[in-house]
Every structure is written in C-alpha cells, then in structure tokens.
Motif scaffolding. Structure first.
Motif, PDB file in Angstrom:
ATOM      1  N   PRO A   1      -2.672   1.631 -11.825  1.00  0.00           N
ATOM      2  CA  PRO A   1      -2.783   2.986 -12.375  1.00  0.00           C
ATOM      3  C   PRO A   1      -3.325   3.980 -11.343  1.00  0.00           C
ATOM      4  O   PRO A   1      -4.261   3.670 -10.599  1.00  0.00           O
ATOM      5  N   GLY A   2      -2.704   5.150 -11.303  1.00  0.00           N
ATOM      6  CA  GLY A   2      -3.056   6.159 -10.313  1.00  0.00           C
ATOM      7  C   GLY A   2      -2.101   6.210  -9.147  1.00  0.00           C
ATOM      8  O   GLY A   2      -2.092   7.197  -8.396  1.00  0.00           O
ATOM      9  N   ALA A   3      -1.279   5.162  -8.974  1.00  0.00           N
ATOM     10  CA  ALA A   3      -0.306   5.147  -7.879  1.00  0.00           C
ATOM     11  C   ALA A   3       0.765   6.206  -8.103  1.00  0.00           C
ATOM     12  O   ALA A   3       1.080   6.558  -9.239  1.00  0.00           O
ATOM     13  N   LYS A   4       1.316   6.712  -7.004  1.00  0.00           N
ATOM     14  CA  LYS A   4       2.355   7.733  -7.061  1.00  0.00           C
ATOM     15  C   LYS A   4       3.717   7.090  -6.785  1.00  0.00           C
ATOM     16  O   LYS A   4       3.852   6.256  -5.892  1.00  0.00           O
ATOM     17  N   VAL A   5       4.725   7.519  -7.546  1.00  0.00           N
ATOM     18  CA  VAL A   5       6.087   7.044  -7.326  1.00  0.00           C
ATOM     19  C   VAL A   5       7.046   8.221  -7.472  1.00  0.00           C
ATOM     20  O   VAL A   5       6.719   9.241  -8.080  1.00  0.00           O
ATOM     21  N   CYS A   6       8.222   8.083  -6.893  1.00  0.00           N
ATOM     22  CA  CYS A   6       9.282   9.047  -7.117  1.00  0.00           C
ATOM     23  C   CYS A   6      10.594   8.285  -7.269  1.00  0.00           C
ATOM     24  O   CYS A   6      10.654   7.079  -7.024  1.00  0.00           O
ATOM     25  N   PHE A   7      11.626   8.979  -7.678  1.00  0.00           N
ATOM     26  CA  PHE A   7      12.903   8.350  -7.993  1.00  0.00           C
ATOM     27  C   PHE A   7      14.003   8.901  -7.089  1.00  0.00           C
ATOM     28  O   PHE A   7      13.972  10.071  -6.683  1.00  0.00           O
ATOM     29  N   GLU A   8      14.987   8.042  -6.805  1.00  0.00           N
ATOM     30  CA  GLU A   8      16.137   8.442  -5.992  1.00  0.00           C
ATOM     31  C   GLU A   8      17.401   7.909  -6.646  1.00  0.00           C
ATOM     32  O   GLU A   8      17.498   6.720  -6.952  1.00  0.00           O
ATOM     33  N   GLU A   9      18.365   8.778  -6.842  1.00  0.00           N
ATOM     34  CA  GLU A   9      19.636   8.363  -7.443  1.00  0.00           C
ATOM     35  C   GLU A   9      20.517   7.695  -6.387  1.00  0.00           C
ATOM     36  O   GLU A   9      20.684   8.201  -5.283  1.00  0.00           O
ATOM     37  N   ILE A  10      21.084   6.534  -6.746  1.00  0.00           N
ATOM     38  CA  ILE A  10      22.053   5.857  -5.879  1.00  0.00           C
ATOM     39  C   ILE A  10      23.246   5.427  -6.728  1.00  0.00           C
ATOM     40  O   ILE A  10      23.166   5.362  -7.960  1.00  0.00           O
ATOM     41  N   SER A  11      24.340   5.106  -6.067  1.00  0.00           N
ATOM     42  CA  SER A  11      25.541   4.680  -6.777  1.00  0.00           C
ATOM     43  C   SER A  11      25.444   3.201  -7.136  1.00  0.00           C
ATOM     44  O   SER A  11      24.663   2.438  -6.560  1.00  0.00           O
ATOM     45  N   LEU A  12      26.263   2.788  -8.084  1.00  0.00           N
ATOM     46  CA  LEU A  12      26.327   1.382  -8.461  1.00  0.00           C
ATOM     47  C   LEU A  12      26.778   0.532  -7.277  1.00  0.00           C
ATOM     48  O   LEU A  12      26.255  -0.574  -7.053  1.00  0.00           O
ATOM     49  N   GLU A  13      27.722   1.046  -6.493  1.00  0.00           N
ATOM     50  CA  GLU A  13      28.215   0.297  -5.333  1.00  0.00           C
ATOM     51  C   GLU A  13      27.112   0.091  -4.296  1.00  0.00           C
ATOM     52  O   GLU A  13      26.960  -1.002  -3.730  1.00  0.00           O
ATOM     53  N   LEU A  14      26.312   1.144  -4.064  1.00  0.00           N
ATOM     54  CA  LEU A  14      25.211   1.006  -3.115  1.00  0.00           C
ATOM     55  C   LEU A  14      24.170   0.031  -3.641  1.00  0.00           C
ATOM     56  O   LEU A  14      23.612  -0.766  -2.876  1.00  0.00           O
ATOM     57  N   ALA A  15      23.907   0.060  -4.943  1.00  0.00           N
ATOM     58  CA  ALA A  15      22.959  -0.890  -5.529  1.00  0.00           C
ATOM     59  C   ALA A  15      23.411  -2.320  -5.297  1.00  0.00           C
ATOM     60  O   ALA A  15      22.609  -3.202  -4.943  1.00  0.00           O
ATOM     61  N   HIS A  16      24.707  -2.593  -5.485  1.00  0.00           N
ATOM     62  CA  HIS A  16      25.246  -3.930  -5.225  1.00  0.00           C
ATOM     63  C   HIS A  16      25.047  -4.318  -3.764  1.00  0.00           C
ATOM     64  O   HIS A  16      24.652  -5.447  -3.444  1.00  0.00           O
ATOM     65  N   ASN A  17      25.332  -3.383  -2.856  1.00  0.00           N
ATOM     66  CA  ASN A  17      25.178  -3.669  -1.427  1.00  0.00           C
ATOM     67  C   ASN A  17      23.724  -3.965  -1.072  1.00  0.00           C
ATOM     68  O   ASN A  17      23.435  -4.893  -0.300  1.00  0.00           O
ATOM     69  N   ILE A  18      22.802  -3.175  -1.623  1.00  0.00           N
ATOM     70  CA  ILE A  18      21.376  -3.382  -1.354  1.00  0.00           C
ATOM     71  C   ILE A  18      20.951  -4.778  -1.813  1.00  0.00           C
ATOM     72  O   ILE A  18      20.245  -5.502  -1.104  1.00  0.00           O
ATOM     73  N   LEU A  19      21.387  -5.168  -3.011  1.00  0.00           N
ATOM     74  CA  LEU A  19      21.037  -6.486  -3.537  1.00  0.00           C
ATOM     75  C   LEU A  19      21.621  -7.605  -2.685  1.00  0.00           C
ATOM     76  O   LEU A  19      20.927  -8.573  -2.349  1.00  0.00           O
ATOM     77  N   CYS A  20      22.895  -7.477  -2.317  1.00  0.00           N
ATOM     78  CA  CYS A  20      23.532  -8.520  -1.501  1.00  0.00           C
ATOM     79  C   CYS A  20      22.855  -8.663  -0.146  1.00  0.00           C
ATOM     80  O   CYS A  20      22.627  -9.781   0.338  1.00  0.00           O
ATOM     81  N   LEU A  21      22.511  -7.532   0.479  1.00  0.00           N
ATOM     82  CA  LEU A  21      21.847  -7.575   1.778  1.00  0.00           C
ATOM     83  C   LEU A  21      20.455  -8.195   1.656  1.00  0.00           C
ATOM     84  O   LEU A  21      20.027  -8.958   2.533  1.00  0.00           O
ATOM     85  N   ALA A  22      19.732  -7.867   0.574  1.00  0.00           N
ATOM     86  CA  ALA A  22      18.398  -8.441   0.372  1.00  0.00           C
ATOM     87  C   ALA A  22      18.479  -9.953   0.167  1.00  0.00           C
ATOM     88  O   ALA A  22      17.660 -10.713   0.712  1.00  0.00           O
TER      89      ALA A  22
ATOM     90  N   SER B   1       0.817  -1.217   0.000  1.00  0.00           N
ATOM     91  CA  SER B   1       0.000   0.000   0.000  1.00  0.00           C
ATOM     92  C   SER B   1       0.853   1.269   0.000  1.00  0.00           C
ATOM     93  O   SER B   1       0.339   2.359  -0.229  1.00  0.00           O
ATOM     94  N   ARG B   2       2.141   1.139   0.245  1.00  0.00           N
ATOM     95  CA  ARG B   2       3.013   2.305   0.304  1.00  0.00           C
ATOM     96  C   ARG B   2       3.389   2.764  -1.103  1.00  0.00           C
ATOM     97  O   ARG B   2       3.574   1.956  -2.004  1.00  0.00           O
ATOM     98  N   SER B   3       3.525   4.073  -1.270  1.00  0.00           N
ATOM     99  CA  SER B   3       4.008   4.616  -2.537  1.00  0.00           C
ATOM    100  C   SER B   3       5.520   4.412  -2.593  1.00  0.00           C
ATOM    101  O   SER B   3       6.246   4.926  -1.734  1.00  0.00           O
ATOM    102  N   PRO B   4       6.009   3.653  -3.572  1.00  0.00           N
ATOM    103  CA  PRO B   4       7.425   3.307  -3.557  1.00  0.00           C
ATOM    104  C   PRO B   4       8.328   4.440  -4.045  1.00  0.00           C
ATOM    105  O   PRO B   4       7.945   5.250  -4.898  1.00  0.00           O
ATOM    106  N   THR B   5       9.519   4.485  -3.483  1.00  0.00           N
ATOM    107  CA  THR B   5      10.604   5.299  -4.019  1.00  0.00           C
ATOM    108  C   THR B   5      11.512   4.373  -4.811  1.00  0.00           C
ATOM    109  O   THR B   5      12.031   3.393  -4.270  1.00  0.00           O
ATOM    110  N   LEU B   6      11.675   4.665  -6.084  1.00  0.00           N
ATOM    111  CA  LEU B   6      12.410   3.788  -6.988  1.00  0.00           C
ATOM    112  C   LEU B   6      13.866   4.249  -7.061  1.00  0.00           C
ATOM    113  O   LEU B   6      14.156   5.360  -7.512  1.00  0.00           O
ATOM    114  N   ARG B   7      14.765   3.378  -6.615  1.00  0.00           N
ATOM    115  CA  ARG B   7      16.184   3.727  -6.604  1.00  0.00           C
ATOM    116  C   ARG B   7      16.792   3.470  -7.986  1.00  0.00           C
ATOM    117  O   ARG B   7      16.559   2.423  -8.580  1.00  0.00           O
ATOM    118  N   VAL B   8      17.584   4.432  -8.439  1.00  0.00           N
ATOM    119  CA  VAL B   8      18.060   4.456  -9.824  1.00  0.00           C
ATOM    120  C   VAL B   8      19.575   4.559  -9.868  1.00  0.00           C
ATOM    121  O   VAL B   8      20.173   5.394  -9.176  1.00  0.00           O
TER     122      VAL B   8
END
Length: 312
Positions: free
Chosen positions: A278-299, A174-181
């Motif tokens: 449709p109708g859901a709200k989203v926003c974007f957040e810039e992250i580094s490639l290294e942080l993306a790797h860390n997020i994936l490994c932790l998940a 139900s939460r509006s997601p923030t999409l990390r990019v």
C-alpha cells in the motif's frame, strides 16, 4: 513422517501450486501464486516441475524446523533468509538437514517470497490442485493459511545439485511498475477522454489489497454503462465500479462480476503488482493483443534459456 514443522507461520503463508483450472463453472477460482515468475524460479532451482507445490510467504515472519534432509530455495521479495541463524542468499538452492531451523524475516522490498523444497510438499489435492483459497476453504491444509504446529510432508532429497540465478536476472521490486493492458470489449463504454485520463494518470495502491484484487486510488474514470449482467472475469481484469477507482483482479477473484472493465493487465505485470505494498505508485499502458502474446512468448523463452550457475 518426514517434512517440515511450522514453528511460526508468519503473517500469511499459503500452500500453492500452479493453480486450480477448469472449475470456474462450479464457482471455484484459480488460486495459485500471485508472482508466478518467482514461484517458478524457486521450483526450477530445486530441480522441480514448475507447478510443484511450494509456500507463498506474504510479508514474512515464517519459521520452519526441518525434519528431513533435503534442498530448499527462496525466491521473490527481499526477506532476510536464515538457516540456523546464518544469513543465506536468496535465488539459489541450499541443503538443509533434520533439525535445521529455517527463517524468513520481514520484507524490505517486495511483498511475497516463495519457498520451494526439492520434490515439493506432499499435500493432498482438492479439485485437482493443492492451491489454498481461504475464502472458499479449499486446498492446502483444510483451506487455511499455515498455523503453528502444522506439518508439511516431503521426501528426502539431499544429494542433488545446488543452483543459483545470476544477480543480473533477479527482479528489482523497488521500481514503480507500469502495468501493460490489453483493452477488453467493454472499453467502448469509456469514451476517448476517459481512456486518456486512465492511461495518463498515476494511481496509488490502497490498503484494500489482497489475493482477490488490488484497489487503486487516483483519477476517477466514468463509464456510460448504467448496469450490466454479471459475467465471467479473467485474471488481471480492471473493474471500474461506481466511484471510478480501478480494481485489478488477481488469482482469488470471484469468478463472475458486474462492473464494466477497461481491459486486463497481462500476467507478467500482475506479478509485479503483487509485489507492491500500500502506498506504491503504478500507471497503465495500453498494448495490443499481438504485442501481449509476443511479450509472453519472449518471457517464457528467456526463462527457459537463462543459464543458472551450479554452486555445488
């Protein structure tokens, strides 16, 4: 033959495994579950390999009749889940017997649920995968969504353990997601003002949303590129067409495209996006490639180490 008969297929129910990899060179897209997190949990709760063939149920409306004694699990969107008319909890496995009726109602939160069966559905592979891509008419049952009267073969597996995922570990759709990019090399085609506009704006999911990609509406951004050659496109790529409205490309995306790309949404967040309507709200957040790797490994580490509850 043992398995499940499709009494009512729902709005869009597709056979999916972990995806079709290694075939972009001949123009075949990946396919696979839009929400890999829920898909993997459904399989884990059935004691399956994580890429085992299951059903992706979009919006709901699926009715199956069991013709086998086995175990099933439903994970993902909040869809009323019944066995023989009795409401059953999701995110855990259940025993069913031949003659039982399995129903998934229409989603009240989220958009897609995954139904796994112990041992998986026994579907013939097409180009190394059972994943259905209707645009290419490959995978699943003749490359089509499920139809009334279809039969889904599987083996008996009734006596295994039953497991449940603790409620604290179940996602909230139900939460509006923030999409990390992670920015791509073409981000330089967008000046700093356009990038700031993009990352500080809220976008609305339009009705132009399917397994190929989700079109968003909101603050337009413009690129300095007037044209480019078509090139390969990765999962989660954010294309910016001429109207300046972003498109996030998903599993059934075309393998090449010619629009400039701001970057790519990480896979954990495309899963969250796929659960929005449709109708859901989203926003974007810039992250580094290294942080993306860390997020994936932790998940992945959290998935492996999360204790499930044995309930039978």
């Amino acid at each position: 033959m043992k398995g499940f008969k499709v009494v009512q297929p729902g709005l869009l129910t597709l056979i999916q495994d972990g995806g079709r990899y290694g075939h972009h060179r001949i123009g075949l897209t990946t396919g696979g579950p839009l929400d890999a997190h829920a898909f993997k949990w459904a399989n884990r709760l059935c004691e399956n390999d994580l890429n085992t063939t299951a059903l992706e149920v979009s919006i709901g409306g699926l009715v199956l009749e069991a013709q086998v004694d086995t175990r099933v699990a439903v994970c993902g969107a909040v869809m009323p889940f019944k066995i023989n008319g009795q409401q059953m909890p999701r995110w855990c496995s259940h025993r069913v017997k031949a003659g039982d009726k399995i129903e998934l109602g229409f989603a009240t939160s989220g958009a897609r649920a995954y139904l796994a069966v112990a041992g998986g559905f026994e579907i013939k592979q097409s180009f190394s995968s059972t994943s259905t891509v209707t645009r290419e008419m490959i995978g699943g049952l003749q490359g089509q969504k499920l139809q009334p009267g279809d039969f889904l073969p599987c083996q008996s597996s009734y006596s295994g353990a039953l497991w449940a995922l603790p409620e604290s570990e179940q996602p909230d759709y139900s939460r509006s997601p923030t999409l990390r990019v992670v920015l791509g090399y073409q981000h330089q085609a967008f000046d700093r003002v356009q990038q700031q506009l993009f990352f500080s704006s809220e976008y609305t999911l339009t009705s132009s949303a399917d397994r190929m990609g989700f079109r968003l509406a909101g603050q337009a951004v413009t690129s300095t590129m007037s044209g480019m050659l078509s090139e390969g496109i990765c999962h989660g790529a954010i294309q910016i067409p001429a109207d300046g409205q972003p498109i996030v490309l998903l599993n059934d995306r075309q393998t090449i495209g010619g629009y400039p790309k701001m970057g790519s949404v990480i896979a954990l967040d495309t899963a969250q996006l796929s659960q929005q309507l449709p109708g859901a709200k989203v926003c974007f957040e810039e992250i580094s490639l290294e942080l993306a790797h860390n997020i994936l490994c932790l998940a992945e580490r959290r998935f492996v180490t999360t204790d499930v509850l044995r309930i039978a």
